[in-house]
Design an enzyme around this catalytic site. Structure first.
Site, mmCIF file in Angstrom:
data_model
loop_
_atom_site.group_PDB
_atom_site.id
_atom_site.type_symbol
_atom_site.label_atom_id
_atom_site.label_comp_id
_atom_site.label_asym_id
_atom_site.label_seq_id
_atom_site.Cartn_x
_atom_site.Cartn_y
_atom_site.Cartn_z
ATOM 1 N N GLU A 71 -7.822 -5.319 -0.298
ATOM 2 C CA GLU A 71 -8.365 -6.078 -1.415
ATOM 3 C C GLU A 71 -8.370 -7.591 -1.207
ATOM 4 O O GLU A 71 -9.157 -8.297 -1.820
ATOM 5 C CB GLU A 71 -7.588 -5.755 -2.702
ATOM 6 C CG GLU A 71 -7.531 -4.284 -3.055
ATOM 7 C CD GLU A 71 -8.848 -3.714 -3.528
ATOM 8 O OE1 GLU A 71 -9.894 -4.087 -2.967
ATOM 9 O OE2 GLU A 71 -8.829 -2.895 -4.456
ATOM 10 N N HIS A 84 0.853 -1.193 0.000
ATOM 11 C CA HIS A 84 0.000 0.000 0.000
ATOM 12 C C HIS A 84 0.880 1.231 0.000
ATOM 13 O O HIS A 84 1.963 1.223 0.584
ATOM 14 C CB HIS A 84 -0.924 0.029 1.232
ATOM 15 C CG HIS A 84 -2.091 0.940 1.053
ATOM 16 N ND1 HIS A 84 -2.014 2.286 1.347
ATOM 17 C CD2 HIS A 84 -3.334 0.710 0.583
ATOM 18 C CE1 HIS A 84 -3.178 2.837 1.061
ATOM 19 N NE2 HIS A 84 -4.000 1.915 0.599
#
Ligand code: CMC
Length: 353
Positions: free
Chosen positions: A294, A239
């Site tokens: 996700e 991320h």
């Protein structure tokens, strides 16, 4: 110059705070894990839009208006992929900066996504039912049967978990477009256009492809080694902001507990997660790479029987609340977004006299 604008502060916001060092996400003063456990999509709309529309009604009346707008959404069987179907549907919404447009956008999403998903299964679209909640109606329109309370709770947990997340790529795109005063529909279409990329909201489908390819825990190590050796990125990991576990991953894992039939799949995914984290840490000791939202999104949406081709659009539906709020926040600044670039191209060729 910072190509990813990583160190550029481009907005002040009251909407959400992403703390990447501590792995904390606050949405309008509420911890994401608390919101995910309690709130519905409609609650999140009210929370995020408060203060941005002078005519925002109380939460229960807003929920009714979202239901009525869903029932008024034009829909049809379509052979377009779900992202295209949603973009096309949103392009038909009157492009104003008012509450009616905001409601029409978020209400249209479940209708358009369900119609596109059913068309891919050679099934006709089902009419929306204004009396149901958005999550319940979407699952009914998709599957052709009433959803269970556990399924409705799990979908709401997902929609709320991803409703806003600081100045991510799609939200920034939505704010840039809103700053030109183009309208909320244009801002939402900009948002989904940015979201569809695999580095942003397009990752959950490929997460399931990865789990399918690995097939069983004993093959995880070899598969992940091979992927990383080829220079591939593991979907659902890494991320830009979080240097620790993305807090949304555990909010979604908690939501999966509403769907006990997924226990076996969840255990397999957890085994893959552990192997992936170990391999990523070995390859990138200086860069803290952890799980992102996700990975468990993929498992949750799969458990709800939502086709992988629709995952990005479900993300867009939930995030539409944040895009709209950010668009209004940007409009309120009264400033057009217009950064500068440094020219590094050739100098003009001198003309011959
Ligand atoms: N798998 C393998 N290696 C990775 C991964 C990954 N998922 N993520 C980053 N790296 C490596 C990257 O290759 C780079 O290595 P090197 O220094 O050798 O070139 C190093 O880690 C640093 O990466 P970066 O490019 O500086 O990281 P970033 O901040 O630009 O990347 C990211 C953020 C989300 C684009 C990236 O982690 C990624 O591609 N992840 C996979 C796709 C994914 O899961 N996307 C969903 C993001 S969360 C939801 C959302 O915000 O939309």
């Amino acid at each position: 110059m910072d190509a990813g604008l990583e160190h550029v502060l481009a907005a002040e916001t009251i909407l959400s705070d992403v703390n990447g060092a501590e792995g904390r996400l606050i949405i309008r003063g509420r911890k994401v894990e608390d919101l995910a456990a309690e709130a519905t999509h409609e609650d999140a709309a009210h929370l995020l839009w408060s203060g941005f529309f002078a005519d925002l009604p109380p939460a229960s009346a807003l929920a009714q208006r979202i239901g009525a707008a869903r029932a008024a959404t034009p829909y049809q069987a379509t052979d377009a992929d779900p992202v295209t179907a949603l973009r096309r549907g949103w392009a038909l919404v009157p492009d104003t900066e008012g509450l009616d447009t905001a409601i029409a956008l978020t209400a249209a999403a479940p209708v358009l996504i369900a119609a596109a998903a059913r068309a891919r299964m050679n099934l006709p679209p089902l009419a929306p039912d204004a009396t149901l909640s958005s999550a319940a109606d979407f699952l009914r329109m998709l599957h052709g049967r009433s959803a269970t309370p556990a399924e409705i709770r799990a979908l709401n947990a997902y929609l709320v978990t991803i409703c806003d997340h600081g100045l991510n790529a799609s939200t920034f795109a939505a704010r840039v477009v809103a700053s030109t005063r183009a309208g909320l529909a244009s801002a939402a279409i900009a948002g989904i256009s940015a979201l569809k990329g695999p580095l942003h909201g397009g990752a959950p489908g490929p997460v399931l492809d990865m789990l399918d390819a690995i097939a069983e825990p004993s093959q995880a190590e070899a598969w992940i080694d091979a992927a990383l050796t080829k220079g591939e990125r593991l979907m659902g990991f890494g991320h830009r902001i979080y240097r620790v576990r993305d807090p949304r991953a555990d909010a979604l894992k908690a939501a999966l507990a509403h769907l006990p039939s997924t226990a076996g799949r969840l255990a397999f995914a957890e085994a893959v997660e552990q192997t992936a984290l170990q391999k990523l840490r070995a390859r990138h000791p200086a860069r803290s790479l952890d799980i992102n939202v996700e990975f468990y999104t993929a498992l949750l949406l799969e458990a709800l029987g939502i086709p992988r081709t629709c995952f990005t659009t479900i993300f867009a539906w939930g995030r539409s609340l944040g895009w709209i709020a950010h668009a209004k926040e940007q409009i309120a600044t009264g400033r057009l977004v217009r950064p500068q670039s440094v020219y590094v191209g050739p100098s003009p060729i001198a003309r011959r006299a």
